[in-house]
Design an enzyme around this catalytic site. Structure first.
Site, PDB file in Angstrom:
ATOM      1  N   GLY A 206       0.857  -1.175   0.000  1.00  0.00           N
ATOM      2  CA  GLY A 206       0.000   0.000   0.000  1.00  0.00           C
ATOM      3  C   GLY A 206       0.893   1.225   0.000  1.00  0.00           C
ATOM      4  O   GLY A 206       2.073   1.120   0.255  1.00  0.00           O
ATOM      5  N   CYS A 207       0.410   2.430  -0.301  1.00  0.00           N
ATOM      6  CA  CYS A 207       1.348   3.516  -0.563  1.00  0.00           C
ATOM      7  C   CYS A 207       0.751   4.917  -0.485  1.00  0.00           C
ATOM      8  O   CYS A 207      -0.434   5.097  -0.331  1.00  0.00           O
ATOM      9  CB  CYS A 207       1.921   3.384  -1.963  1.00  0.00           C
ATOM     10  SG  CYS A 207       2.757   1.843  -2.220  1.00  0.00           S
TER      11      CYS A 207
END
Lengths: 501, 144, 365, 238, 411
Positions: C14-15
């Site tokens: 995720g980012c």
């Protein structure tokens, strides 16, 4: 000859406390197992005639009947099974080639059952198919190799003809002749209702089914029965049948006894005359001849119909598929060795060909490695039994699957594997008028629609679980599969990892 | 009005409708116990000849000759269903003489017996229809 | 125990992403994008951060700028001899960095400005771009310990294992001026982190920062690999980058069309469109069905003279676009924009599958 | 209308054929495939060597070839007439259901395999010269005549009539056929049987300018099948 | 418009009329005059009453609230004396007048009593057509008068005999040498006589009563029969005199057309009192049968309330059970006969000109209505499988199209 007497394989057990002598069993059994002798005052039966089709069991209003496997046995022998022995007796008695029907029943590995499907947890949301759109629409056909634009820069539609499907499932080829008109009509109507296609098989197309043309694949097999220009033009796609999973390398043979009025008209051969499909197409002895047939069909239909080439899954299937993908065919159908049939030599059915899972995986990989996967769509067939089989097949690389046996089961088939007798008590694999009418297409259609609607839901559930909302994102998505109990080589061919990896 | 219709094309001549009808009349809950060793008297009967078969039951005519000719007033039309009051019926069979479909038969009890669309038993809707394995008998609105 | 390096397993993460773009092509300092990323610290976990910067090498804008990581000097030697054999090297240097305790284990980081050797190019019968791409693939797949981080003209990618703001400090990003910066902070779930595996991922001048995890990964990967791409990193971003390259550069689709492929509208939506649009979308979706990306993603794509952003069609990831005068800001969170430009003319969250694109010349498309 | 085939694709040729009113001359033919595929109501004259699958699925058109034809002429043909002033290749009239094919000279292997007839459709192949092996394999209906003009041996190869289960073949030969499969009945055609093919022979001769007398100088052997169900005894239900 | 309907009579025809009128007109007033005192009851049930098969309460043709529900002004025990078709008025015995807008004459029939010499010397004489007759007979027998002589071995006579056979010693005399001569043919009649005799009834056939002297009958052949009770069952005749006296057109009964209209305007007639076309012969005939009465009444009622209705399907028909033996007869016995009898199962079919005219079934009467419909609908016999249907009545003989329509609801 008493020496040939074999104790029946099944015993019909009647609970006389429940039997009310309604004689439904007697009337419904085309094998004449049941009888009501006036002097006996009760039903009696001759188990030796029973094929274990369950028609009597299913219709008995008091549930007084069951059919059990006879416990009569040969002396135990792990090598010489009872089956092996009885088959020898049969052949010694008749000198005939053993003839069987439906798919390979032997204990070979079923790879679908050794693969598990992924689901999303935390890092990637699963999608709720009840709320979110979940797309199963599938287009089959060759994809254009280049993008062209007009002078204004607008895209020019270079898409070759495609088959549009609401879900990646079609009914596989079953000829009118091998199955009844009512079975055909059920398939056609269900296909129309579902927005998918069914396949005429090699028996031509009955005139009253022309109206389902948009949902019809017309097949051209080596016998060319009922093949003429109008027939070719009547369907949405044309399938060249090169082979069939149940009997790779073997032609078809519908005995003259089944060539009655309507069948004769549809196949365009005289009544009572055998309908023989030679093993090969005698105008195709090589891949370039196949190209010739593909293009002659395209010429005859003005390039409006995608051409499917159906082959049996055999040892070097990926090389064959590669050849087909370069032959101008739009779609390759690969039929695994478990595929069904109306009749095939037993030895062929049970010993020739390879599993569809391996064939599919290796074809898909091969075409990708050659960069020609987009030249063709792939249809996988040969004993697809459930929606999870479909999900697995698509993840392995299929665009679509064919179902034959599953569809027949939906229509009432109980897999008694006696199609070759022509006395199908469920009105499917028969042409006897009194039996044919047992399959009311209205019921058949509903049952097929039910089955595929349910499967579509399940596919959507599984896709949603994987966080995928369009079937094309599942196609070839092998990371969604893991193997269990498979050896390195099998995993490698399937192109998947072992569970836990 | 919903009626029982017979699609002859799909009738298999299995006679299950007769048995399910007879069972429905008994108001028993086990068909084997209900019909064991009984000669059934169904309100629907199958005709068979030369490979043709079909079931016949009361058409519930809009102008029912049976009710009009009933000498006791036992046959009346109740919400479209031609119904018989078996207490009142004395079994004169004038109705049998008048029914153009042969859908009325004598009963063992001296009255007549006919299909009342299972309105008179616990089945709620016609048992013959539910029991027909091939949808040859349907219960639906079709005009007459 | 042998630890798998990124690229040897499928990475799931995720980012945070951010992008700043000047529609007039004015150059500004990289400081701003660092500030933006800082706000989204919580979206990263220190296992990867990076930036793509456009317009930073005006003096070398005719040359491919190769940013390369080396594990050791042997790798550098091998690589440089390969480069030398295929390109004219106009200039080479270490990329300047500053020591910071937050960034450790740095590889050798070099920069080359190159032009294809005319003779080799002619021999290859490829166009210049394809030639360069193949060379980059050759280095990345065959020279052990060498990894080309970026190779476009007048642009560069700066990435490392660490939080993005630390990565920016490390690379002295504030000293660069460009008309476009994109950035990425990473939250991988199961990786030790590898410098090459950080975002942005780029191919020629296309760079992609990506937030999300695509469910269609293997379907996309196996399809794109058919066309000569090698997914060595097994990251979603890599495959997205290749898809964009394939569709835009190789197939000549416009970015808008690329978006219609990658985040194709649902069939039901397509069916409801006017005939021309419908036919076009049916055509695109069926022709490039293997390039449909499903699963959650938001991406920012930098390219020469422009920036594009796209959300997956279900919009399973957040993304906002803000505008102030000629400046465009795109980020995972509004705060990441507000912190550098509070006084916005306009801010919006694009729809799932909507192609958001700005270019220097034409402006909003 | 005249079509110069050289350099044209099959599609271009066939669309020109369907666009044409009726009579089409195709010249400079060098292996262009599928000419007249599925066509009806046209008269197509071809000069040169048309490619494979000439007149496949032909549905009533007439095709005349001045020259040799290649393989698979009249594949699955339904109706119409194909006349070849020369040789034909292999698999002539495969699975043909109706119409006629006249070949002045020889034809290749597998001539007329799996020809079948239905109702008033009764396909006819007449070959003036000799045929290769597998003549009339699986023959299910229709008529094949081989004249063997200029041939002093039996004018067909091996395995004639394999699997034949319908139709008939008339083979003009100085020597009787040998090695036919069991279910094929062979006899020298008598006068009434010859009268069945009299008109066709007359027509064939007039097409190719052959003197009718020359072909009656030798006996015709008539081959028919003794069963419509050749494989009835082959199987045992299992 | 408020309309006034007057109905003379209170049997099946009257009930049919009331039910039809009320389907079309809920507001008009209906006045029913009945000379009997009971609510409407079913005349054919009187023998069942005597037999004990039907209780007193079950003899009624319609439920108690019939008049109330149909808003009828029911005047029991009131005979009508006169009809004035010009002033549209009827006059009752008690002299009161009633105007009508529409009048239905449903006066039924009355027993025929032949003028036997010495009849006046007999005590306990009854006819057998009304409930009162049945009640009276019951009373006589239960008072111990057990020897009953019935004159007439027709329907009424034999049903009476069956009704009282368990309690009385019954002798039936008929001039004809066949029983049920009006509804059976010779062949079938003999079977019935045997059956009746075997059930203990003395049948004296082909022998007429010449005279009575006291309770002794003297027969034509000179023999004598002593009895306690005499039942005269020599048939019935239509009660047509009211209308005839009013100047209306009558034959044996009141002549009606297929709308059940009489010769007088706004006057309709239905039931046993009329003479109408027998569709099995096309000739006028008195068909004193309950089903015809009801359907005529219904037709009349419908037309009286301005809804056109045609009833042209009257045929003679009889369904009776005698001592457990089922007898169904319909139509006329003219033309060629096809006999498909087997043993005691009598199946006789009369047909001519490709049409079925009549039939007699004894014992197995299953699906007889199919034959009736063949007569009623004048079904051409060559369009069906007549041979099959005679042996196995069913729709099988009618062909697919007919069945698709009737059973499948397909037009």
């Amino acid at each position: 000859m008493p020496v040939d007497y074999l104790y029946p394989e099944y015993e019909v057990i009647r609970n006389y406390d429940r039997c009310i002598n309604c004689r439904v069993c007697e009337r419904q059994c085309a094998n004449e197992v049941h009888e009501f002798p006036e002097n006996a005052g009760k039903m009696v039966c001759d188990s030796s005639k029973c094929v274990n089709c369950h028609r009597c069991v299913a219709l008995c209003p008091t549930k007084a009947l069951k059919i059990v496997k006879s416990d009569h046995t040969f002396k135990h022998n792990a090598n010489w099974s009872g089956k092996a022995i009885t088959e020898i007796y049969k052949q010694a008695g008749t000198g005939g080639v053993l003839l069987s029907s439906m798919g390979n029943p032997e204990n070979y590995p079923i790879y679908f059952d050794k693969m598990l499907i992924n689901a999303s947890q935390v890092t990637n949301p699963s999608i709720d198919p009840l709320r979110e759109p979940m797309e199963t629409r599938t287009y089959l056909g060759s994809k254009p190799k280049e993008i062209r634009r007009d002078q204004d820069g607008r895209l020019i539609n270079t898409l070759p003809p495609q088959i549009k499907l609401s879900m990646p499932i079609m009914f596989s080829a079953m000829s009118y002749g091998s199955i009844s008109y009512n079975a055909h009509e059920s398939l056609a109507r269900a296909a129309q209702e579902l927005g998918i296609l069914y396949n005429t098989g090699e028996g031509g197309l009955h005139e009253s089914l022309y109206k389902y043309g948009q949902n019809t694949i017309v097949q051209v097999a080596s016998g060319r029965f009922g093949v003429h220009k109008e027939y070719l033009g009547s369907g949405a796609a044309i399938e060249i049948k090169m082979g069939q999973g149940a009997k790779p390398g073997i032609g078809g043979h519908l005995p003259g006894t089944k060539i009655g009025g309507d069948i004769s008209r549809t196949r365009m051969i005289p009544e009572g005359s055998d309908a023989i499909s030679p093993a090969p197409h005698h105008d195709i002895y090589s891949i370039e001849d196949l190209r010739q047939l593909v293009f002659s069909l395209k010429e005859a239909t003005e390039y409006q119909k995608p051409v499917i080439v159906k082959i049996a899954a055999v040892h070097n299937v990926s090389a064959i598929a590669s050849g087909i993908a370069r032959s101008g065919a739009d779609i390759i159908a690969i039929d695994g060795f478990r595929g069904g049939t109306g009749a095939a030599p037993t030895r062929i059915r049970d010993n020739v060909g390879i599993p569809i899972e391996l064939a599919l995986a290796s074809v898909d990989s091969r075409l990708r490695s050659e960069g020609i996967r987009d030249n063709v769509s792939i249809i996988a067939a040969g004993s697809i039994r459930s929606s999870s089989d479909i999900v697995k097949a698509i993840a392995l690389g299929a665009d679509c699957i064919y179902i034959g046996t599953s569809a027949l089961l939906a229509l009432g088939c109980h897999l008694c594997r006696s199609c070759q007798t022509g006395k199908c008590n469920w009105g499917i694999a028969t042409q006897r008028e009194d039996l044919v009418k047992r399959l009311n297409p209205e019921i058949g259609t509903v049952r097929l629609v039910n089955l595929l609607t349910a499967w579509q839901h399940e596919i959507k559930e599984m896709m949603g679980g994987m966080g995928i909302n369009s079937i094309e994102s599942l196609r070839g998505n092998r990371s969604m599969l893991r193997g269990t109990g498979l050896n390195e080589r099998e995993l490698e061919i399937l192109g998947i990892k072992h569970a836990g990896e | 009005m919903k009626r029982v219709y017979v699609n002859e094309e799909w009738c298999l001549g299995c006679h299950l409708c007769e048995y399910y009808c007879a069972f429905a009349q008994t108001n028993e809950n086990d068909i084997a116990r209900a019909l064991k060793d009984k000669v059934i008297k169904p309100g629907i009967r199958v005709e068979e000849h030369n490979g043709i078969c079909f079931a016949v039951s009361c058409r519930h005519c809009e102008e029912p000759l049976c009710a009009k000719s009933c000498i006791t007033g036992a046959l009346t039309v109740v919400s479209g269903i031609v119904s018989v009051d078996t207490e009142k019926c004395i079994g004169c069979y004038t109705c049998i003489l008048n029914c153009p479909y042969g859908a009325i038969s004598p009963s063992e009890k001296g009255a007549i017996l006919k299909c009342q669309l299972c309105s008179d038993n616990t089945h709620g809707s016609p048992a013959c229809v539910k029991g027909c394995p091939n949808k040859a008998i349907v219960f639906e609105e079709r005009g007459l | 125990m042998y630890e798998l390096r990124e690229g040897e397993f499928r990475n799931i993460s995720g980012c945070a992403i951010s992008g700043i773009f000047s529609r007039s092509g004015n150059r500004f300092s990289g400081r701003r994008i660092i500030d933006s990323m800082k706000v989204m610290h919580e979206r990263s976990n220190g296992l990867g951060g990076g930036f793509a910067a456009y317009g930073i090498y005006p003096e070398y804008k005719e040359f491919y700028a190769l940013h390369v990581f080396y594990d050791d000097t042997q790798a550098r030697k091998d690589c440089e001899s390969f480069i030398d054999a295929h390109f004219d090297i106009i200039n080479l240097s270490r990329i300047p960095t500053r020591k910071t305790p937050a960034i450790t284990d740095e590889p050798l980081i070099w920069r080359y400005f190159v032009a294809p050797l005319p003779t080799r190019l002619a021999e290859s019968q490829l166009d210049e771009k394809e030639y360069t791409v193949r060379c980059v693939f050759a280095i990345n797949t065959s020279i052990k310990g060498a990894y080309v981080v970026s190779g476009g003209k007048n642009m560069g990618v700066f990435k490392a294992v660490g939080y993005p703001e630390d990565v920016g400090e490390f690379y002295k990003l504030e000293e660069y001026e460009g008309y476009c910066f994109t950035a990425h902070g990473r939250y991988p779930t199961n990786t030790p982190g590898w410098w090459g595996g950080a975002h942005p991922f780029s191919l020629l001048d296309h760079s992609v920062v990506h937030n999300g995890e695509i469910s269609s990964y293997d379907a996309n990967r196996r399809a794109i690999e058919m066309y000569g791409y090698k997914c060595t990193l097994q990251t979603d971003t890599e495959v997205i980058t290749y898809i964009i390259d394939f569709l835009h550069r190789r197939k000549g689709l416009s970015f808008k069309e690329v978006c219609s492929v990658m985040a194709a509208p649902f069939w039901s939506t397509i069916e409801a469109m006017p005939e021309d649009d419908r036919n076009e979308l049916i055509y695109l979706r069926s022709t490039f069905s293997s390039q449909l990306i499903t699963g959650p993603f938001s991406i920012i794509v930098g390219f020469e003279g422009g920036i594009m952003a796209l959300n997956d069609r279900l919009k399973l990831r957040s993304m906002v676009v803000g505008e102030k005068d000629e400046m465009v800001y795109i980020a995972s969170e509004e705060a990441a924009i507000r912190v550098i430009q509070n006084d916005l003319d306009r801010i919006r969250a694009p729809k799932g599958g909507e192609c958001v694109m700005f270019t220097v010349d034409k402006g909003d498309e | 209308m005249m079509i110069r085939a050289k350099g044209l694709s099959t599609r271009e040729i066939n669309s020109a054929i369907s666009a044409a009113e009726n009579k089409i001359d195709i010249v400079d033919c060098f292996g262009e495939r599928f000419i007249g595929c599925g066509s009806s109501g046209r008269r197509i004259n071809i000069t040169g060597t048309p490619g494979n699958a000439l007149g496949a699925y032909l549905d009533g058109s007439e095709i005349i070839v001045k020259g040799n034809a290649q393989d698979a002429v009249g594949d699955t043909m339904n109706d119409g007439m194909i006349t070849i002033y020369g040789n034909a290749g292999d698999a002539l009239g495969y699975a043909m259901r109706g119409g006629r094919i006249f070949v002045r000279d020889d034809s290749g292997y597998r001539t007329g395999i799996h020809m079948k007839e239905y109702g008033d459709k009764k396909p006819v192949i007449v070959v003036g010269g000799r045929c290769g092996s597998f003549l009339g394999e699986y023959l299910a209906g229709g008529l094949i005549i081989v004249l063997g003009i200029g041939c002093n041996t039996f004018p067909a190869g091996f395995f004639t009539g394999t699997g034949m289960h319908g139709g008939s073949m008339f083979i003009r030969s100085a020597v009787p056929p040998a090695g036919l499969p069991e279910q094929v009945i062979v006899k020298q055609a008598n006068q009434s049987e010859m009268s069945l093919i009299k008109d066709i022979l007359k027509e064939f001769c007039s097409y190719f300018d052959i003197s009718a007398d020359t072909i009656y100088d030798r006996p015709f052997y008539m081959l028919t099948s003794n069963s419509k169900n050749p494989y009835k005894q082959l199987y045992t239900e299992n | 418009m408020h309309r006034k309907y007057v109905i003379i009579g209170n049997s099946a025809a009257a009930v049919g009329a009331v039910e039809a009128i009320r389907r079309n007109d809920r507001n008009g007033s209906i006045v029913i005059f009945s000379k009997e005192s009971q609510s409407t009851y079913s005349r054919p049930l009187i023998s069942y009453y005597n037999q004990g098969k039907v209780g007193r309460e079950s003899i009624y043709f319609r439920p108690d609230d019939f008049y109330e529900k149909n808003d009828c002004d029911f005047r029991p025990g009131t005979s009508v004396f006169k009809i004035d078709i010009h002033s549209c008025t009827i006059t009752t015995d008690s002299g009161s007048d009633e105007k009508y807008d529409r009048l239905l004459i449903a006066t039924g029939s009355e027993p025929v009593v032949p003028p036997f010499p010495g009849l006046d010397t007999v005590s306990n004489v009854r006819t057998y057509t009304s409930f009162d007759d049945a009640l009276a007979l019951e009373e006589l027998i239960s008072s111990g008068l057990s020897r009953v002589l019935i004159v007439g071995a027709g329907l009424i006579g034999l049903k009476c005999a069956e009704g009282i056979s368990k309690k009385a010693d019954v002798t039936c005399v008929d001039l004809s040498d066949k029983v049920l001569s009006s509804i059976l043919d010779d062949v079938s009649s003999d079977l019935i006589s045997d059956h009746i005799r075997s059930n203990g009834i003395k049948l004296v056939l082909g022998n007429a009563v010449k005279a009575f002297s006291g309770n002794k009958a003297e027969l034509a052949d000179g023999s004598r029969i002593d009895f306690d009770v005499l039942v005269i069952a020599s048939g019935v005749r239509p009660c047509a005199s009211l209308f005839k006296n009013a100047g209306g057109l009558t034959g044996k009964g009141i002549i009606i057309d297929d709308h059940c209209r009489t010769s007088a305007e706004n006057v309709f007639a239905a039931g046993d009192c009329v003479e109408s076309v027998d569709m099995s012969t096309g000739k006028y005939k008195v068909m004193a049968l309950l089903p015809n009465a009801y359907m005529q009444g219904e037709c009349a009622g419908s037309n009286m309330s301005d809804t056109e209705c045609v009833f042209n399907k009257a045929i003679p028909m009889n369904a009776l059970t005698l001592f457990g033996l089922h007898i169904l007869t319909t139509g006329s016995y003219t033309g060629e006969v096809s006999d498909d009898s087997e043993g005691n199962d009598i199946r006789r079919f009369y047909h001519s000109d490709n049409r079925l005219n009549g039939y007699i079934l004894i014992n197995n009467i299953d699906k007889a209505g199919i034959y009736t419909s063949m007569i009623r609908d004048r079904v051409p016999l060559d369009t069906i499988d007549f041979g099959l249907v005679r042996k196995a009545p069913g729709l099988m003989a009618f062909g697919r199209v007919y069945r698709d329509k009737t059973l499948g609801g397909k037009s």
